[in-house]
Design an enzyme around this catalytic site. Sequence first.
Site, short mmCIF file in Angstrom:
data_model
loop_
_atom_site.label_atom_id
_atom_site.label_comp_id
_atom_site.label_asym_id
_atom_site.label_seq_id
_atom_site.Cartn_x
_atom_site.Cartn_y
_atom_site.Cartn_z
N GLN A 16 65.05 133.31 -134.72
CA GLN A 16 64.90 134.70 -134.23
C GLN A 16 65.22 134.84 -132.74
OE1 GLN A 16 61.20 136.64 -134.32
NE2 GLN A 16 59.99 134.83 -133.85
N ASN A 108 57.27 118.56 -132.59
CA ASN A 108 58.43 118.96 -131.81
C ASN A 108 58.92 117.87 -130.86
OD1 ASN A 108 59.01 121.45 -132.94
ND2 ASN A 108 57.38 122.45 -131.80
N ASP A 162 56.16 134.59 -119.01
CA ASP A 162 54.82 134.77 -118.43
C ASP A 162 54.92 135.55 -117.12
OD1 ASP A 162 53.85 132.99 -120.51
OD2 ASP A 162 54.88 131.45 -119.38
N HIS A 190 52.89 126.77 -119.88
CA HIS A 190 53.12 127.94 -120.72
C HIS A 190 52.12 127.88 -121.88
CE1 HIS A 190 54.97 131.11 -122.96
NE2 HIS A 190 55.17 130.31 -123.99
P1 NAD Z 1 62.48 130.37 -135.39
O1 NAD Z 1 61.72 129.54 -136.36
O2 NAD Z 1 62.87 131.75 -135.74
O3 NAD Z 1 63.83 129.60 -135.00
C1 NAD Z 1 63.85 128.28 -134.67
C2 NAD Z 1 65.17 127.74 -135.18
O4 NAD Z 1 65.29 126.41 -134.71
C3 NAD Z 1 65.26 127.72 -136.71
O5 NAD Z 1 66.44 128.39 -137.11
C4 NAD Z 1 65.28 126.24 -137.02
O6 NAD Z 1 66.09 125.95 -138.15
C5 NAD Z 1 65.86 125.67 -135.75
N1 NAD Z 1 65.53 124.27 -135.50
C6 NAD Z 1 64.37 123.63 -135.75
N2 NAD Z 1 64.49 122.34 -135.42
C7 NAD Z 1 65.72 122.19 -134.92
C8 NAD Z 1 66.44 121.07 -134.42
N3 NAD Z 1 65.89 119.86 -134.39
N4 NAD Z 1 67.70 121.27 -133.99
C9 NAD Z 1 68.26 122.48 -134.06
N5 NAD Z 1 67.66 123.57 -134.54
C10 NAD Z 1 66.40 123.41 -134.97
O7 NAD Z 1 61.68 130.31 -134.02
P2 NAD Z 1 61.86 131.23 -132.73
O8 NAD Z 1 60.99 132.40 -132.88
O9 NAD Z 1 63.31 131.40 -132.45
O10 NAD Z 1 61.17 130.31 -131.61
C11 NAD Z 1 61.73 129.09 -131.20
C12 NAD Z 1 60.80 128.35 -130.27
O11 NAD Z 1 60.57 129.09 -129.07
C13 NAD Z 1 59.39 128.11 -130.84
O12 NAD Z 1 58.97 126.83 -130.45
C14 NAD Z 1 58.54 129.16 -130.13
O13 NAD Z 1 57.19 128.78 -130.09
C15 NAD Z 1 59.18 129.12 -128.77
N6 NAD Z 1 58.90 130.24 -127.86
C16 NAD Z 1 58.74 129.94 -126.54
C17 NAD Z 1 58.51 130.94 -125.63
C18 NAD Z 1 58.31 130.62 -124.16
O14 NAD Z 1 57.94 131.55 -123.40
N7 NAD Z 1 58.53 129.42 -123.68
C19 NAD Z 1 58.45 132.27 -126.07
C20 NAD Z 1 58.65 132.54 -127.43
C21 NAD Z 1 58.88 131.51 -128.33
C1 LMR Z 2 54.98 133.35 -126.35
O1 LMR Z 2 54.40 133.17 -125.29
O2 LMR Z 2 55.20 134.49 -126.82
C2 LMR Z 2 55.53 132.17 -127.10
O3 LMR Z 2 55.23 130.98 -126.44
C3 LMR Z 2 55.14 132.15 -128.49
C4 LMR Z 2 53.75 131.59 -128.65
O4 LMR Z 2 53.59 130.66 -129.44
O5 LMR Z 2 52.86 132.08 -127.96
#
Ligand code: NAD
Ligand code: LMR
Length: 329
Positions: A16, A108, A162, A190
């Site tokens: 997503q 992860n 953040d 985070h």
């Molecule tokens: P999602 O599940 O929609 O998409 C993740 C994608 O990564 C999936 O399509 C999956 O098939 C793919 N994937 C998984 N393992 C993989 C690998 N080894 N190599 C390549 N692709 C791989 O998730 P999302 O909503 O897109 O979120 C992704 C990550 O971002 C999550 O860990 C989420 O917690 C994180 N996130 C971080 C922040 C931040 O502020 N740092 C904010 C939002 C989300």
């Molecule tokens: C966020 O801050 O929205 C992301 O890190 C998703 C989560 O797991 O909180």
Amino acid sequence: MAKAPVRVAVTGAAGQIGYALLFRIASGEMLGKDQPVILQMLELPMDKAQAALKGVMMELEDCAFPLLAGMIGTSDPRVAFKDAQQALLVGAKPRGPGMERKDLLLENAKIFTEQGKAIDEVAARDLKLIVVGNPANTNALITMNTAKSLPQTAFTSMMRLDHNRAISQLATRTQASVTDVKNMVVWGNHSPTMYPDIRFATVAGKAAPALVNDEAWYKNEYIPKVGKRGAAIIEARGLSSAASAANAAIDHMRDWNMGTNGAWVTMGVVSDGSYGIPEGMIYGMPCTCSGGKWEVVKGLEIDAFSREKMDFTLKELTEERDGVKHLFA
Ligand code: NAD
Ligand code: LMR
């Protein structure tokens, strides 16, 4: 003369965040409206993930982006990171309702060890990398320590969501525009332990703490609200934040590449020991960027409350590191 294309690796490309990110990179929002890009997209090898990636690539094609000079879709990290100068590591398992980010730690960690090795071998030597996938700071730590042939400054984690959340909440409270808010800092991890620090912030040139003038609101409402915003989004959407996360990743990489003109932005960066944060930790710090480099804002005073908050979030990061350091030590 047209610029040479830059290779941008994006992992989790069919997820997503990927869906909210790739089209903006291809339209020039990250590296500039005159900078062609080649997107090198990594997804899991499973049929479903590869089919979804194919669909995303078809849509990218259908946009006829003038700056999109090429596309590669792959399940091989060595192909995705080959000669990449920019890398956005998004692919990871996101948390669901009721889970903390650290629940994802070991699951992860394997991904980032494997990708760190590939980056070490094949990425461009002037790579700029952001880890978005959670737990972002510790995943960045793993990647940095696995890809030892690259400078540690190449590896950052995303604290910008953040930072943006902290600005937005402060602007709402002070009935100001987000553009009026300057010098925000979000220290640490985070995670809900992060410390959004408004002591240096100004709102339309006025000191934020005096303008807010309500310590109870700041300590009991504002800090937890920013820290737990991710969980609140998951609760509301049933999915973790995606468009705002992609937006923050674009902000982070754009500012790193194009500069902040002296403005402060929060980035998860490797500590040089400043502010009592041990060297080598990836920790949210106030940074300015210029000439394609980030630099920590130095010399800020740390009062007793801040010290306590900064040490608390450091403790969590240290525990996370201790849980994974066998992977790279
Ligand atoms: P999602 O599940 O929609 O998409 C993740 C994608 O990564 C999936 O399509 C999956 O098939 C793919 N994937 C998984 N393992 C993989 C690998 N080894 N190599 C390549 N692709 C791989 O998730 P999302 O909503 O897109 O979120 C992704 C990550 O971002 C999550 O860990 C989420 O917690 C994180 N996130 C971080 C922040 C931040 O502020 N740092 C904010 C939002 C989300
Ligand atoms: C966020 O801050 O929205 C992301 O890190 C998703 C989560 O797991 O909180």
